[in-house]
Design an enzyme around this catalytic site. Structure first.
Site, mmCIF file in Angstrom:
data_model
loop_
_atom_site.group_PDB
_atom_site.id
_atom_site.type_symbol
_atom_site.label_atom_id
_atom_site.label_comp_id
_atom_site.label_asym_id
_atom_site.label_seq_id
_atom_site.Cartn_x
_atom_site.Cartn_y
_atom_site.Cartn_z
ATOM 1 N N GLY A 146 -0.553 4.897 0.542
ATOM 2 C CA GLY A 146 -1.225 6.000 1.107
ATOM 3 C C GLY A 146 -2.268 6.450 -0.043
ATOM 4 O O GLY A 146 -2.993 5.428 -0.813
ATOM 5 N N ALA A 147 -2.379 7.708 -0.447
ATOM 6 C CA ALA A 147 -3.238 8.266 -1.229
ATOM 7 C C ALA A 147 -2.890 7.777 -2.606
ATOM 8 O O ALA A 147 -3.850 8.041 -3.414
ATOM 9 C CB ALA A 147 -3.406 9.595 -1.121
ATOM 10 N N GLU A 148 -1.750 7.352 -2.988
ATOM 11 C CA GLU A 148 -1.270 6.918 -4.288
ATOM 12 C C GLU A 148 -2.055 5.422 -4.618
ATOM 13 O O GLU A 148 -2.062 5.042 -5.572
ATOM 14 C CB GLU A 148 0.138 6.551 -4.219
ATOM 15 C CG GLU A 148 1.048 7.973 -4.134
ATOM 16 C CD GLU A 148 0.746 8.795 -5.076
ATOM 17 O OE1 GLU A 148 1.010 8.367 -6.275
ATOM 18 O OE2 GLU A 148 0.327 10.018 -5.038
ATOM 19 N N GLY A 149 -2.399 4.750 -3.781
ATOM 20 C CA GLY A 149 -3.241 3.326 -3.782
ATOM 21 C C GLY A 149 -2.230 2.388 -3.434
ATOM 22 O O GLY A 149 -1.674 2.504 -2.271
ATOM 23 N N SER B 14 0.738 -1.165 0.113
ATOM 24 C CA SER B 14 -0.141 0.183 0.002
ATOM 25 C C SER B 14 0.852 1.331 0.036
ATOM 26 O O SER B 14 1.935 1.115 0.453
ATOM 27 C CB SER B 14 -0.848 -0.011 1.257
ATOM 28 O OG SER B 14 -0.313 0.096 2.286
ATOM 29 N N ASP C 115 -5.729 -1.456 7.399
ATOM 30 C CA ASP C 115 -6.731 -2.587 7.821
ATOM 31 C C ASP C 115 -7.787 -2.761 6.737
ATOM 32 O O ASP C 115 -8.199 -3.966 6.707
ATOM 33 C CB ASP C 115 -7.178 -2.456 9.331
ATOM 34 C CG ASP C 115 -5.830 -2.018 10.201
ATOM 35 O OD1 ASP C 115 -4.665 -2.482 9.930
ATOM 36 O OD2 ASP C 115 -6.088 -1.411 11.293
HETATM 37 N N1 LIG Z 1 -5.788 9.768 1.567
HETATM 38 C C1 LIG Z 1 -6.336 8.888 0.931
HETATM 39 N N2 LIG Z 1 -7.245 8.832 0.023
HETATM 40 C C2 LIG Z 1 -7.798 7.763 -0.622
HETATM 41 N N3 LIG Z 1 -7.235 6.391 -0.208
HETATM 42 C C3 LIG Z 1 -6.508 6.262 0.926
HETATM 43 C C4 LIG Z 1 -5.710 7.505 1.211
HETATM 44 N N4 LIG Z 1 -4.875 7.009 2.253
HETATM 45 C C5 LIG Z 1 -4.772 6.015 2.189
HETATM 46 N N5 LIG Z 1 -5.680 5.462 1.336
HETATM 47 C C6 LIG Z 1 -5.873 3.777 0.977
HETATM 48 O O1 LIG Z 1 -5.586 3.079 2.188
HETATM 49 C C7 LIG Z 1 -4.691 2.098 1.727
HETATM 50 C C8 LIG Z 1 -3.844 1.799 2.799
HETATM 51 O O2 LIG Z 1 -3.240 3.227 3.329
HETATM 52 P P1 LIG Z 1 -1.547 3.172 3.552
HETATM 53 O O3 LIG Z 1 -1.457 4.365 4.356
HETATM 54 O O4 LIG Z 1 -0.718 2.870 2.625
HETATM 55 O O5 LIG Z 1 -1.605 1.928 4.672
HETATM 56 P P2 LIG Z 1 -1.291 1.754 6.252
HETATM 57 O O6 LIG Z 1 -2.389 2.436 7.027
HETATM 58 O O7 LIG Z 1 -1.032 0.386 6.511
HETATM 59 O O8 LIG Z 1 0.127 2.633 6.383
HETATM 60 C C9 LIG Z 1 -4.048 2.740 0.423
HETATM 61 O O9 LIG Z 1 -3.356 1.660 -0.495
HETATM 62 C C10 LIG Z 1 -5.123 3.383 -0.216
HETATM 63 O O10 LIG Z 1 -5.851 2.600 -1.024
HETATM 64 O O1 LIG Z 2 0.160 -2.583 16.169
HETATM 65 P P1 LIG Z 2 0.742 -1.275 15.778
HETATM 66 O O2 LIG Z 2 1.682 -1.173 14.642
HETATM 67 O O3 LIG Z 2 1.180 -0.498 16.906
HETATM 68 O O4 LIG Z 2 -0.569 -0.518 15.149
HETATM 69 C C1 LIG Z 2 -1.560 -0.446 15.996
HETATM 70 C C2 LIG Z 2 -2.427 0.859 15.254
HETATM 71 O O5 LIG Z 2 -2.938 0.414 14.132
HETATM 72 C C3 LIG Z 2 -4.175 0.786 13.719
HETATM 73 O O6 LIG Z 2 -4.659 -0.693 13.595
HETATM 74 C C4 LIG Z 2 -4.347 1.546 12.247
HETATM 75 O O7 LIG Z 2 -3.532 0.636 11.523
HETATM 76 P P2 LIG Z 2 -3.520 1.019 9.829
HETATM 77 O O8 LIG Z 2 -3.682 2.695 9.981
HETATM 78 O O9 LIG Z 2 -2.495 0.551 9.290
HETATM 79 O O10 LIG Z 2 -4.839 0.525 9.265
HETATM 80 C C5 LIG Z 2 -4.848 1.427 14.973
HETATM 81 O O11 LIG Z 2 -6.175 1.187 15.023
HETATM 82 C C6 LIG Z 2 -4.025 1.035 15.926
HETATM 83 O O12 LIG Z 2 -3.701 2.024 17.122
#
Ligand SMILES: Nc1ncnc2c1ncn2[C@@H]1O[C@H](COP(=O)(O)OP(=O)(O)O)[C@@H](O)[C@H]1O
Ligand SMILES: O=P(O)(O)OC[C@H]1O[C@](O)(COP(=O)(O)O)[C@@H](O)[C@@H]1O
Length: 322
Positions: free
Chosen positions: A224-227, A222, A254
């Site tokens: 972020g906003a890039e997908g 993943s 998640d």
């Molecule tokens: N600003 C956003 N706008 C739209 N979708 C988002 C945005 N940020 C995250 N996402 C979606 O959520 C997925 C997971 O976000 P990411 O930040 O990469 O994961 P993590 O929370 O595990 O660090 C991304 O692959 C994207 O599809």
């Molecule tokens: O176990 P870690 O890595 O500290 O992450 C826990 C945190 O991650 C989250 O599950 C959110 O995870 P994501 O933003 O990666 O989906 C929160 O609810 C929680 O506080």
């Protein structure tokens, strides 16, 4: 629908403070405070429950403050198999600014005794029996060694259910060696765990090939906003979410993971899976809660996801669970 077990070794109470702008080192005034029983495996479970699956949840829960978690389990109909350990489940602080930026301060977690570690391992065969997938997600609390974690993953992999992993740091590095069926790191987590720069798509593709050669069937990276990029056994895909108004990105990863697993368990074509998962994640960033509040909005988001094969990759749909 499927029976799914999620394992959250280090759950957390997410304490989210909404504020206009965070000024470090100054007195900040929050607009609202939200308290949620959370942790990666539990957030995944909430989304999967909304997609119609039957969830069992386990991991380690502090015996001193289980109320919010037990309320969640009852409300969601989760089968609660958490091992209670002395002490308090950690709190994770999320400072959510109005422009969508979130500052996370995650606690270290409980100090888990070797007796509790033994107890969870002993429960695994019985917990996994009859499950159609097992998700291990989140960080490791104190007391959980990498050796124990690898033993847990190895035991899980020996069972019939496909194993899904989402963790970070040393735990991800160790977990990759066990070659789970599906792994979902974000790009920075993958670069850190593999100790390689992943600045270009070509570098990512090479790393994905290495990991798939080790036996990881699905790598979902993943960004972020890039997908995201999805390296499946015979098809490599890329998805970009539609622009959405960001309330909090906590739980986006998640949500993505839950959507991917749902599509794969349903045996959907890759593009349908990718659209659904990317839409679930996009919807999650527009809300503080975990789950799918509005199926119609989700369908509209899915239509607006840009999904395409990665350059040079085949698009054969061979996403069977194996
Ligand atoms: N600003 C956003 N706008 C739209 N979708 C988002 C945005 N940020 C995250 N996402 C979606 O959520 C997925 C997971 O976000 P990411 O930040 O990469 O994961 P993590 O929370 O595990 O660090 C991304 O692959 C994207 O599809
Ligand atoms: O176990 P870690 O890595 O500290 O992450 C826990 C945190 O991650 C989250 O599950 C959110 O995870 P994501 O933003 O990666 O989906 C929160 O609810 C929680 O506080």
């Amino acid at each position: 629908m499927a029976r799914i077990l999620t394992i959250t070794l280090n759950p957390a109470l997410d304490l989210t403070v909404r504020l206009p702008v965070l000024c470090p080192g100054e007195v900040n005034r929050g607009e609202a405070l939200y308290v949620q029983a959370a942790g990666k495996g539990l957030n995944v479970a909430q989304v999967l429950a909304d997609l119609g699956h039957e969830l069992s949840v386990t991991g380690f829960l502090g015996a001193d403050n289980p109320q919010d978690f037990e309320t969640l389990f009852a409300a969601r109909g989760f089968h609660d198999a958490f091992v209670r350990v002395p002490g308090q489940t950690r709190s994770n602080f999320k400072l959510a600014e109005s422009d969508g930026r979130v500052t996370d301060i995650n606690g270290p977690g409980l100090d888990v005794s070797s007796a509790a570690l033994d107890m969870l391992l002993a429960k695994i065969p019985q917990l996994v029996a009859g499950q159609e997938a097992v998700v291990v997600a989140g960080s490791l609390p104190r007391g959980v060694t990498l050796d124990w974690f690898v033993e847990l993953l190895t035991q899980l992999k020996q069972q019939d259910a496909p194993l899904v992993l989402d963790t970070s740091g040393a735990a991800l590095h160790a977990g990759l060696q066990v070659a789970p069926w599906l792994v979902k790191p974000n790009l920075a987590e993958l670069a850190e765990a593999c100790a390689v720069p992943l600045a270009s798509p070509a570098q990512l593709a090479v790393q994905a090939q290495c990991l798939q050669a080790m036996g990881i069937a699905h790598l979902v990276v993943s960004q972020g906003a890039e997908g995201l990029c999805w390296f499946a056994p015979d098809a490599h895909w890329q998805a970009r979410p539609p622009p959405v108004e960001v309330v909090s990105t906590v739980g986006a990863g998640d949500s993505l993971l839950a959507g991917m697993l749902h599509g794969l368990l349903q045996g959907w074509p890759a593009e349908r899976t990718l659209r659904l998962a990317t839409a679930v994640a996009a919807q999650s960033v527009g809300q503080l809660a975990f789950g799918i509040p509005d199926a119609a909005q989700l369908a509209r988001l899915a239509e607006r996801v840009e999904a395409r094969p990665l350059a040079g990759a085949s698009t054969t749909d061979n996403n069977k669970i194996s």
